[in-house]
Motif scaffolding. Structure first.
Motif, PDB file in Angstrom:
ATOM      1  N   ILE A   7      47.691  40.888  46.991  1.00 30.83           N
ATOM      2  CA  ILE A   7      47.422  39.690  47.788  1.00 30.83           C
ATOM      3  C   ILE A   7      48.704  39.385  48.525  1.00 30.83           C
ATOM      4  N   SER A   8      48.543  39.084  49.746  1.00 32.20           N
ATOM      5  CA  SER A   8      49.763  38.808  50.501  1.00 32.20           C
ATOM      6  C   SER A   8      50.229  37.393  50.200  1.00 32.20           C
ATOM      7  N   LEU A   9      51.480  37.247  50.166  1.00 27.09           N
ATOM      8  CA  LEU A   9      52.101  35.947  49.895  1.00 27.09           C
ATOM      9  C   LEU A   9      51.742  34.954  50.988  1.00 27.09           C
ATOM     10  N   LYS A  10      51.546  35.431  52.162  1.00 27.57           N
ATOM     11  CA  LYS A  10      51.188  34.589  53.301  1.00 27.57           C
ATOM     12  C   LYS A  10      49.830  33.940  53.061  1.00 27.57           C
ATOM     13  N   ASP A  11      48.843  34.723  52.542  1.00 29.51           N
ATOM     14  CA  ASP A  11      47.513  34.173  52.255  1.00 29.51           C
ATOM     15  C   ASP A  11      47.589  33.091  51.177  1.00 29.51           C
ATOM     16  N   ILE A  12      48.365  33.335  50.148  1.00 30.47           N
ATOM     17  CA  ILE A  12      48.505  32.357  49.050  1.00 30.47           C
ATOM     18  C   ILE A  12      49.121  31.071  49.579  1.00 30.47           C
ATOM     19  N   LEU A  13      50.149  31.205  50.395  1.00 28.73           N
ATOM     20  CA  LEU A  13      50.799  30.012  50.946  1.00 28.73           C
ATOM     21  C   LEU A  13      49.869  29.241  51.878  1.00 28.73           C
ATOM     22  N   GLN A  14      49.041  29.946  52.629  1.00 29.02           N
ATOM     23  CA  GLN A  14      48.082  29.280  53.511  1.00 29.02           C
ATOM     24  C   GLN A  14      47.045  28.512  52.692  1.00 29.02           C
ATOM     25  N   LYS A  15      46.564  29.120  51.599  1.00 22.12           N
ATOM     26  CA  LYS A  15      45.596  28.438  50.730  1.00 22.12           C
ATOM     27  C   LYS A  15      46.238  27.201  50.090  1.00 22.12           C
ATOM     28  N   LEU A  16      47.471  27.377  49.630  1.00 17.48           N
ATOM     29  CA  LEU A  16      48.169  26.234  49.030  1.00 17.48           C
ATOM     30  C   LEU A  16      48.372  25.121  50.056  1.00 17.48           C
ATOM     31  N   ASP A  17      48.742  25.492  51.268  1.00 18.01           N
ATOM     32  CA  ASP A  17      48.928  24.494  52.319  1.00 18.01           C
ATOM     33  C   ASP A  17      47.632  23.754  52.623  1.00 18.01           C
ATOM     34  N   SER A  18      46.523  24.500  52.695  1.00 12.02           N
ATOM     35  CA  SER A  18      45.236  23.857  52.995  1.00 12.02           C
ATOM     36  C   SER A  18      44.830  22.924  51.854  1.00 12.02           C
ATOM     37  N   LYS A  19      45.080  23.341  50.598  1.00 12.30           N
ATOM     38  CA  LYS A  19      44.740  22.478  49.458  1.00 12.30           C
ATOM     39  C   LYS A  19      45.627  21.233  49.438  1.00 12.30           C
ATOM     40  N   ILE A  20      46.889  21.405  49.746  1.00 15.22           N
ATOM     41  CA  ILE A  20      47.806  20.264  49.789  1.00 15.22           C
ATOM     42  C   ILE A  20      47.396  19.314  50.906  1.00 15.22           C
ATOM     43  N   ASP A  21      46.992  19.869  52.052  1.00 16.84           N
ATOM     44  CA  ASP A  21      46.530  19.029  53.160  1.00 16.84           C
ATOM     45  C   ASP A  21      45.293  18.241  52.765  1.00 16.84           C
ATOM     46  N   LYS A  22      44.341  18.895  52.070  1.00 14.03           N
ATOM     47  CA  LYS A  22      43.125  18.208  51.617  1.00 14.03           C
ATOM     48  C   LYS A  22      43.463  17.111  50.623  1.00 14.03           C
ATOM     49  N   LEU A  23      44.363  17.402  49.685  1.00 13.81           N
ATOM     50  CA  LEU A  23      44.786  16.375  48.729  1.00 13.81           C
ATOM     51  C   LEU A  23      45.452  15.206  49.443  1.00 13.81           C
ATOM     52  N   GLY A  24      46.289  15.527  50.432  1.00  9.21           N
ATOM     53  CA  GLY A  24      46.947  14.463  51.194  1.00  9.21           C
ATOM     54  C   GLY A  24      45.940  13.604  51.935  1.00  9.21           C
ATOM     55  N   GLU A  25      44.937  14.226  52.537  1.00 11.60           N
ATOM     56  CA  GLU A  25      43.906  13.472  53.255  1.00 11.60           C
ATOM     57  C   GLU A  25      43.096  12.609  52.292  1.00 11.60           C
ATOM     58  N   ASN A  26      42.763  13.184  51.127  1.00  8.23           N
ATOM     59  CA  ASN A  26      42.025  12.409  50.118  1.00  8.23           C
ATOM     60  C   ASN A  26      42.849  11.203  49.660  1.00  8.23           C
ATOM     61  N   MET A  27      44.138  11.428  49.430  1.00 13.67           N
ATOM     62  CA  MET A  27      45.004  10.342  48.984  1.00 13.67           C
ATOM     63  C   MET A  27      45.120   9.266  50.063  1.00 13.67           C
ATOM     64  N   GLU A  28      45.246   9.703  51.316  1.00 12.71           N
ATOM     65  CA  GLU A  28      45.356   8.738  52.408  1.00 12.71           C
ATOM     66  C   GLU A  28      44.082   7.916  52.547  1.00 12.71           C
ATOM     67  N   SER A  29      42.931   8.562  52.428  1.00 17.77           N
ATOM     68  CA  SER A  29      41.672   7.815  52.559  1.00 17.77           C
ATOM     69  C   SER A  29      41.495   6.845  51.386  1.00 17.77           C
ATOM     70  N   LYS A  30      41.875   7.310  50.185  1.00 15.89           N
ATOM     71  CA  LYS A  30      41.772   6.414  49.023  1.00 15.89           C
ATOM     72  C   LYS A  30      42.746   5.248  49.144  1.00 15.89           C
ATOM     73  N   MET A  31      43.958   5.518  49.607  1.00 16.47           N
ATOM     74  CA  MET A  31      44.936   4.450  49.784  1.00 16.47           C
ATOM     75  C   MET A  31      44.478   3.460  50.851  1.00 16.47           C
TER      76      MET A  31
END
Length: 115
Positions: A7-31
């Motif tokens: 697995i390329s490290l680039k793919d893992i980092l992209q998935k992590l970034d997308s998950k972090i972005d989703k968590l950030g959006e969820n947190m912002e909407s909840k806040m």
């Protein structure tokens, strides 16, 4: 045996970034929702406090009116009491004078002449 998965490290980092972005959006909407609820509750409490302050103000004004009415009644009662005290004092002096004159007349019939 053991298979190797590449697995390329680039793919893992992209998935992590997308998950972090989703968590950030969820947190912002909840806040944001929490902030709106908090503001709504603050406004409601503010209205309740304002209503209670208005009610207390009305009660204080009513009490001031009642105190003024009581002051007038007390003034009237003081006037009546002063009149009653004057009458009682006058009657007491008159009765005491009559009593002493009658005792004097009884003990000394010729002291003041024929009264």
């Amino acid at each position: 045996m053991a298979e190797t998965v590449e697995i390329s490290l680039k793919d893992i980092l992209q998935k992590l970034d997308s998950k972090i972005d989703k968590l950030g959006e969820n947190m912002e909407s909840k806040m944001e929702k929490l902030g709106q609820e908090f503001n709504h509750k603050i406004e409601k409490l503010s209205e309740d406090v304002n209503q209670k302050v208005d009610k207390l103000s009305e009660d204080v004004n009513e009490l001031k009116g009642n105190v003024k009415a009581l002051e007038k009644e007390v003034t009237g009662l003081n006037t009546r009491l002063e009149n009653q005290e004057f009458l009682n004092r006058t009657i007491t002096v008159a009765l005491a004078s009559a009593f002493f004159l009658s005792v004097t007349k009884l003990l000394f019939p010729n002291f003041l002449g024929n009264i």
